[in-house]
Design a protein around this motif. Structure first.
Motif, PDB file in Angstrom:
ATOM      1  N   TYR A  14      35.517  43.228  33.730  1.00 47.41           N
ATOM      2  CA  TYR A  14      34.840  44.232  34.552  1.00 47.41           C
ATOM      3  C   TYR A  14      33.852  45.015  33.688  1.00 47.41           C
ATOM      4  CZ  TYR A  14      38.590  43.164  37.802  1.00 47.41           C
ATOM      5  OH  TYR A  14      39.454  42.501  38.623  1.00 47.41           O
ATOM      6  N   ASP A  44      40.474  41.749  33.140  1.00 49.96           N
ATOM      7  CA  ASP A  44      41.134  41.958  34.445  1.00 49.96           C
ATOM      8  C   ASP A  44      42.658  41.801  34.372  1.00 49.96           C
ATOM      9  OD1 ASP A  44      41.325  39.193  34.222  1.00 49.96           O
ATOM     10  OD2 ASP A  44      40.498  38.778  36.217  1.00 49.96           O
ATOM     11  N   PRO A  49      39.178  46.992  38.982  1.00 47.78           N
ATOM     12  CA  PRO A  49      37.818  47.550  39.044  1.00 47.78           C
ATOM     13  C   PRO A  49      37.826  49.073  39.192  1.00 47.78           C
ATOM     14  CG  PRO A  49      37.979  45.597  40.426  1.00 47.78           C
ATOM     15  CD  PRO A  49      39.377  45.899  39.964  1.00 47.78           C
ATOM     16  N   SER A  66      31.898  42.035  37.978  1.00 51.27           N
ATOM     17  CA  SER A  66      32.783  41.195  37.173  1.00 51.27           C
ATOM     18  C   SER A  66      32.008  40.016  36.609  1.00 51.27           C
ATOM     19  CB  SER A  66      33.973  40.708  38.001  1.00 51.27           C
ATOM     20  OG  SER A  66      33.530  39.924  39.085  1.00 51.27           O
TER      21      SER A  66
END
Lengths: 117, 214
Positions: A14, A44, A49, A66
């Motif tokens: 991210y 991740d 996020p 991403s």
């Protein structure tokens, strides 16, 4: 301190994008830049996020995209897990240049859009 | 920004009335503010029907000439003391340059990540290269180059970006006069071009070569 790990290709990173890098309704290539040891991202495996966005100085001015680790490696980026005291997800991406900045525009995926005025 | 109200040949024209309204409202705002004597525009008038297909010197017959503003050169105010003048054919490039002036308003730490502000000289260096290269391509080859976007880049640098369905090209002008510009472009397939160059050498053929190579 958290241990450093090898990040598998199947994972994503991210990346925070500030509103000033969103112009003409698109991300501009200047958004991809190295600060210090690389382009600062979150793995991740250890971040969502929303958590990545919350780490911004002013979260309300940021969105999240991403980046596929596999695609980054195809583009010859070096993906280095670099956990910090407060962020086990922290990962540096090295290899940002004029070519890779341009190509990243075609591989990122929006996770959280930048808030619009 | 100002306009010389001189009628130009039909081959300059292209259908773009919406664009033209935007041009008037946005690009020429500066000259209205500064009450330039050369500002011969009227915002109430509709503006421009251009067709590069036109091969003769006649105006398009469906035009009401009372509602058409014509121009010869476009002058962009880039600072209180400096202007750039472009041929009318390069009006899209003029718009790109005008739109890029936002870069000069960015302050230190504009992105909350400590990025520095942008020097006028860096922006000017990129714009000069673009304008001079576009003029060269027009004068020598009668080619109007595709109009790029001009954006703020990393570490006080300036990016010039062409990106469409056929090709993409990025040129980066770093902060400071001694560092070469770098570029990369491809056609989303096997053709690509990359390298560095020194903008101060003013080789205006280079951009044209880049654009016809990819």
């Amino acid at each position: 301190m958290y241990p450093k790990e090898v990040i598998p290709d199947k994972c994503s990173l991210y990346y925070r994008v500030h509103a000033t890098y969103f112009r003409d309704n698109v991300l501009i290539p200047g958004v991809f830049r190295e600060l210090g040891d690389g382009m600062s991202t979150d793995w991740d495996k250890y971040s969502t996020p929303e958590q990545s966005k919350a780490r911004a100085k002013k979260p309300e001015n940021n969105g999240i995209v991403s980046l596929s680790v596999e695609k980054l490696r195809i583009l010859n980026f070096n993906v280095i897990h670099a956990p910090t005291y407060g962020n086990r997800a922290h990962t540096n991406v090295k290899g940002v240049n004029v070519e890779t900045r341009l190509k990243l525009l075609d591989v990122f995926k929006w996770e959280i859009k930048i808030p619009q005025d | 920004m100002s306009i010389n109200s001189t009628k130009i040949p039909a081959e300059y024209y292209e259908e773009s009335s919406l664009y033209s309204t935007k041009l008037v409202e946005n690009l020429y705002k500066d000259s209205f503010k500064s009450h330039s004597s050369e500002s011969s525009l009227s915002l109430s008038k509709k503006f421009i029907f251009l067709s590069q297909q036109s091969s003769d010197s006649e105006w398009r017959t469906d035009l009401n000439l009372d509602n058409v503003i014509t121009y010869k050169n476009i002058t962009i105010e880039i600072s209180p003391e400096k202007t750039l003048t472009l041929p009318a054919k390069l009006y899209k490039l003029a718009e790109s340059i005008q739109n890029s002036k936002y870069i000069l308003d960015l302050e230190d730490d504009f992105d909350d990540e400590g990025s520095p502000r942008y020097d006028f000289e860096t922006w000017k260096r990129a714009v000069d290269f673009l304008v001079n290269s576009a003029k060269w391509a027009l004068d020598k080859n009668n080619v109007v180059i595709d109009s790029p976007k001009i954006y703020h880049g990393p570490d006080g640098s300036i990016d010039i970006l062409w990106k469409n369905s056929d090709y993409k090209l990025l040129i980066n002008f770093p902060k400071g006069n001694d560092t070469p510009a770098t570029f990369y472009g491809d056609d989303y397939n096997t053709n690509k071009i990359e390298g560095t160059f020194n903008p101060s050498k003013q080789d205006f053929r280079l951009l044209h070569l880049m654009l016809i190579t990819i």
